[in-house]
Design an enzyme around this catalytic site. Structure first.
Site, PDB file in Angstrom:
ATOM      1  N   ARG A  41       6.426  56.772   9.379  1.00 25.22           N
ATOM      2  CA  ARG A  41       7.619  55.807   9.729  1.00 25.22           C
ATOM      3  C   ARG A  41       7.032  56.341  11.409  1.00 25.22           C
ATOM      4  O   ARG A  41       7.720  55.705  11.741  1.00 25.22           O
ATOM      5  CB  ARG A  41       9.100  56.669   9.399  1.00 25.22           C
ATOM      6  CG  ARG A  41       9.029  56.146   7.735  1.00 25.22           C
ATOM      7  CD  ARG A  41      10.672  57.005   7.089  1.00 25.22           C
ATOM      8  NE  ARG A  41      11.263  55.327   6.492  1.00 25.22           N
ATOM      9  CZ  ARG A  41      12.228  55.784   5.521  1.00 25.22           C
ATOM     10  NH1 ARG A  41      13.127  56.454   6.234  1.00 25.22           N
ATOM     11  NH2 ARG A  41      12.464  54.625   4.974  1.00 25.22           N
ATOM     12  N   LYS A 202      14.812  53.643 -14.248  1.00 30.01           N
ATOM     13  CA  LYS A 202      15.438  53.191 -15.339  1.00 30.01           C
ATOM     14  C   LYS A 202      16.285  51.451 -14.947  1.00 30.01           C
ATOM     15  O   LYS A 202      16.055  50.696 -13.796  1.00 30.01           O
ATOM     16  CB  LYS A 202      17.382  54.027 -15.332  1.00 30.01           C
ATOM     17  CG  LYS A 202      17.238  54.875 -15.027  1.00 30.01           C
ATOM     18  CD  LYS A 202      18.930  55.650 -15.000  1.00 30.01           C
ATOM     19  CE  LYS A 202      18.651  56.734 -15.184  1.00 30.01           C
ATOM     20  NZ  LYS A 202      20.634  57.236 -14.537  1.00 30.01           N
ATOM     21  N   GLY A 358       9.701  53.224  -1.297  1.00 32.97           N
ATOM     22  CA  GLY A 358      10.033  54.384  -3.052  1.00 32.97           C
ATOM     23  C   GLY A 358       8.756  54.976  -3.023  1.00 32.97           C
ATOM     24  O   GLY A 358       7.846  55.237  -2.577  1.00 32.97           O
ATOM     25  N   GLY A 381      15.449  51.588   0.180  1.00 34.52           N
ATOM     26  CA  GLY A 381      16.724  51.326   0.192  1.00 34.52           C
ATOM     27  C   GLY A 381      16.673  49.631   0.745  1.00 34.52           C
ATOM     28  O   GLY A 381      16.954  48.582  -0.332  1.00 34.52           O
TER      29      GLY A 381
HETATM   30  N1  ATP Z   1       8.589  57.221 -18.770  1.00 27.87           N
HETATM   31  C1  ATP Z   1       9.387  57.279 -17.383  1.00 27.87           C
HETATM   32  N2  ATP Z   1      10.110  58.013 -18.037  1.00 27.87           N
HETATM   33  C2  ATP Z   1      10.435  59.037 -17.087  1.00 27.87           C
HETATM   34  N3  ATP Z   1      11.206  58.986 -15.811  1.00 27.87           N
HETATM   35  C3  ATP Z   1       9.644  58.295 -15.074  1.00 27.87           C
HETATM   36  C4  ATP Z   1       9.030  57.138 -16.804  1.00 27.87           C
HETATM   37  N4  ATP Z   1       8.447  57.170 -15.529  1.00 27.87           N
HETATM   38  C5  ATP Z   1       8.312  56.869 -14.447  1.00 27.87           C
HETATM   39  N5  ATP Z   1       9.438  57.468 -13.722  1.00 27.87           N
HETATM   40  C6  ATP Z   1       9.966  58.213 -12.785  1.00 27.87           C
HETATM   41  O1  ATP Z   1      10.929  57.617 -11.995  1.00 27.87           O
HETATM   42  C7  ATP Z   1      10.579  57.779 -10.956  1.00 27.87           C
HETATM   43  C8  ATP Z   1      11.360  57.054  -9.812  1.00 27.87           C
HETATM   44  O2  ATP Z   1      11.650  56.080  -9.920  1.00 27.87           O
HETATM   45  P1  ATP Z   1      12.411  55.042  -9.185  1.00 27.87           P
HETATM   46  O3  ATP Z   1      14.227  54.219  -9.716  1.00 27.87           O
HETATM   47  O4  ATP Z   1      13.458  55.922  -8.456  1.00 27.87           O
HETATM   48  O5  ATP Z   1      11.245  53.950  -8.390  1.00 27.87           O
HETATM   49  P2  ATP Z   1      10.443  53.713  -7.628  1.00 27.87           P
HETATM   50  O6  ATP Z   1      12.029  52.162  -6.923  1.00 27.87           O
HETATM   51  O7  ATP Z   1       9.623  53.523  -6.891  1.00 27.87           O
HETATM   52  O8  ATP Z   1      11.707  54.475  -5.785  1.00 27.87           O
HETATM   53  P3  ATP Z   1      12.828  54.386  -4.534  1.00 27.87           P
HETATM   54  O9  ATP Z   1      14.374  54.464  -5.775  1.00 27.87           O
HETATM   55  O10 ATP Z   1      12.788  55.891  -4.102  1.00 27.87           O
HETATM   56  O11 ATP Z   1      12.761  53.308  -4.191  1.00 27.87           O
HETATM   57  C9  ATP Z   1       9.724  58.582 -10.403  1.00 27.87           C
HETATM   58  O12 ATP Z   1      10.043  59.603 -10.179  1.00 27.87           O
HETATM   59  C10 ATP Z   1       9.105  58.711 -11.864  1.00 27.87           C
HETATM   60  O13 ATP Z   1       8.573  60.106 -12.821  1.00 27.87           O
HETATM   61  O1  3PG Z   2      15.673  57.067   4.539  1.00 22.55           O
HETATM   62  C1  3PG Z   2      15.822  55.510   4.010  1.00 22.55           C
HETATM   63  O2  3PG Z   2      15.820  55.580   3.406  1.00 22.55           O
HETATM   64  C2  3PG Z   2      16.470  55.385   5.052  1.00 22.55           C
HETATM   65  O3  3PG Z   2      16.360  56.216   6.356  1.00 22.55           O
HETATM   66  C3  3PG Z   2      17.486  55.497   5.308  1.00 22.55           C
HETATM   67  O4  3PG Z   2      18.759  55.925   5.008  1.00 22.55           O
HETATM   68  P1  3PG Z   2      19.714  56.190   4.621  1.00 22.55           P
HETATM   69  O5  3PG Z   2      20.098  56.044   2.999  1.00 22.55           O
HETATM   70  O6  3PG Z   2      20.224  57.868   4.924  1.00 22.55           O
HETATM   71  O7  3PG Z   2      21.201  55.468   5.079  1.00 22.55           O
END
Ligand code: ATP
Ligand code: 3PG
Length: 401
Positions: A41, A202, A358, A381
């Site tokens: 970042r 999920k 993410g 997010g």
């Molecule tokens: N089959 C599975 N069973 C359980 N957990 C899983 C499976 N596949 C992936 N995951 C978990 O899902 C998590 C990521 O899910 P999330 O919905 O947070 O994804 P993301 O959108 O990439 O992340 P973020 O929410 O940080 O943007 C990871 O930690 C991973 O280990």
């Molecule tokens: O890491 C993030 O997703 C951003 O810096 C926003 O942080 P926050 O979820 O604490 O508002």
């Protein structure tokens, strides 16, 4: 209303000699000794800061770090100063506060091309409450506002939204513009065929993204923990895999919607299953319809990797959000890594590849393929909200182009 992406540009602002308030997202991970463990970042913020320095602006940087409640030394931005100074090739000055007389004095002393970093804006509760008086104090420090904090643009806070209403012009920085070009521009007006890959744990956290993408894509590939809700909805036994019982109807209706829209929705045909949720679990590969009791699916299998790969081969734009499996455990990282390699390969052939923030970004970085992608989002997010088709308050508040 279409998601706003046309915002006032920094290139058009007159910055010479001006005090420029730049909201950046320097919310980087630090270890227990306050070492930065990922400076992505900070590096992403450099083009805007360098441009301002080279054009004789007096640069005032503001950011949050973590989620402090009041003044909390552990969330100070001070540990970032050495790295920021090194990357910019100049000594960045640090303020002990983000508003007030001491900050005003430091701003007054800033030479053209100089950079001052304010202390964590979240040390003030007024920041997250978006209090107009606090926004006015921030605004009083500068002559114009630049928002380059894409990662925080989904928050309507004083330094991301409130200040843009009172400090004009209020324009986007280069990182913000790039994120909008890809996550709004390329997604709403993609070169077709357009594919989305959605994974993660999920289905409940990805409903908005899937629904919004179903309106735009030709191909939708689903992976990660959410697929078991889709399989259970079709009557398959899924062992002890992650399932959201209250989302079975929703999974069915998403599959129906895909059919109605003519979207080719692909679920993995095989999975890697484990006898427990652990890095050292026993594992085997089975067709998705044959998961035994007591076993859980933690990754997509080799056949799925192959069929996902061929589905992607003919596409021109790909957006990816969420890992295909529990990639944090090496044994269950193959599906996610294979998708990362496939996207890197297709990028080399001119396909636009966008990684939507993410965990998928973390996975791409883990295998060292970040440089190969067309765009890697710096927002978790924020990118998710854009992909859901939501407006970001930090963008809405900026001047129109
Ligand atoms: N089959 C599975 N069973 C359980 N957990 C899983 C499976 N596949 C992936 N995951 C978990 O899902 C998590 C990521 O899910 P999330 O919905 O947070 O994804 P993301 O959108 O990439 O992340 P973020 O929410 O940080 O943007 C990871 O930690 C991973 O280990
Ligand atoms: O890491 C993030 O997703 C951003 O810096 C926003 O942080 P926050 O979820 O604490 O508002």
């Amino acid at each position: 209303m279409a998601v706003k992406k046309s915002v006032g540009s920094l290139k058009e602002a007159d910055v010479k000699g001006k005090r420029v308030f730049v909201r950046v997202d320097l919310n980087v991970p630090l270890d227990d000794n306050f070492n930065i463990t990922d400076d992505t970042r900070i590096r992403a913020a450099l083009p805007t800061i360098n441009y301002l320095m080279q054009n004789g602006a007096r640069v005032i940087l503001a950011s949050h770090l973590g989620r402090p409640k009041g003044v909390t030394p552990k969330y100070s931005l001070k540990p970032l100063v050495p790295r920021l100074s090194e990357l910019l090739g100049l000594e960045v000055k640090m303020a002990n506060d983000s508003v007030g007389p001491e900050v005003e004095k430091l701003v007054a002393e800033l030479p053209e091309g100089g950079v001052l970093l304010l202390e964590n804006v979240r040390f003030y509760k007024e920041e997250e409450k978006n209090e107009p008086e606090f926004a006015k104090k921030l605004a009083s420090l500068a002559d114009l506002y630049v928002n380059d904090a894409f990662g925080t643009a989904h928050r309507a806070h004083a330094s991301t939204e409130g200040v843009a209403k009172v400090l004009k012009p209020a324009v986007a920085g280069f990182l913000m513009q790039k994120e909008l070009d890809y996550l709004v521009g390329a997604v709403s007006n993609p070169q077709k065929p357009f594919a989305a890959i959605v994974g993660g744990s999920k289905v409940s956290s990805k409903i908005g993204v899937i629904e919004s993408l179903l309106e735009k894509v030709d191909v939708l590939l689903l992976g990660g923990g959410m697929i078991f809700t889709f399989y259970k909805a079709q009557g398959y036994a899924v062992g002890s895999s992650l399932v959201e019982e209250d989302k079975l109807d929703l999974a069915t209706s998403l599959m129906e919607k895909a059919k109605t829209k003519g979207v080719s929705l692909l679920l993995p045909t095989d999975v890697v299953i484990a006898d427990k949720f652990a890095a050292d679990a026993n594992s085997k590969i089975v067709p998705t319809s044959e998961i035994p009791d007591g076993w859980m699916g933690l990754d997509i299998g080799p056949d799925a990797i192959k069929s996902f790969g061929s589905a992607l081969d003919t596409t021109k734009t790909i957006i990816w959000n969420g890992p295909m499996g529990v990639f944090e455990f090496d044994k269950f990282a193959a599906g996610t890594e294979a998708i990362a390699h496939k996207l890197a390969e297709l990028s080399g052939k001119g396909v636009t590849t966008i990684i939507g923030g993410g965990d998928s970004v973390a996975a791409v970085e883990k295998v060292g393929l970040a440089e190969k992608m067309s765009h890697i989002s710096t927002g978790g997010g924020a990118s998710l909200e854009l992909l859901e088709g939501k407006q970001l308050p930090g963008v809405l508040a900026l001047d129109d182009a």
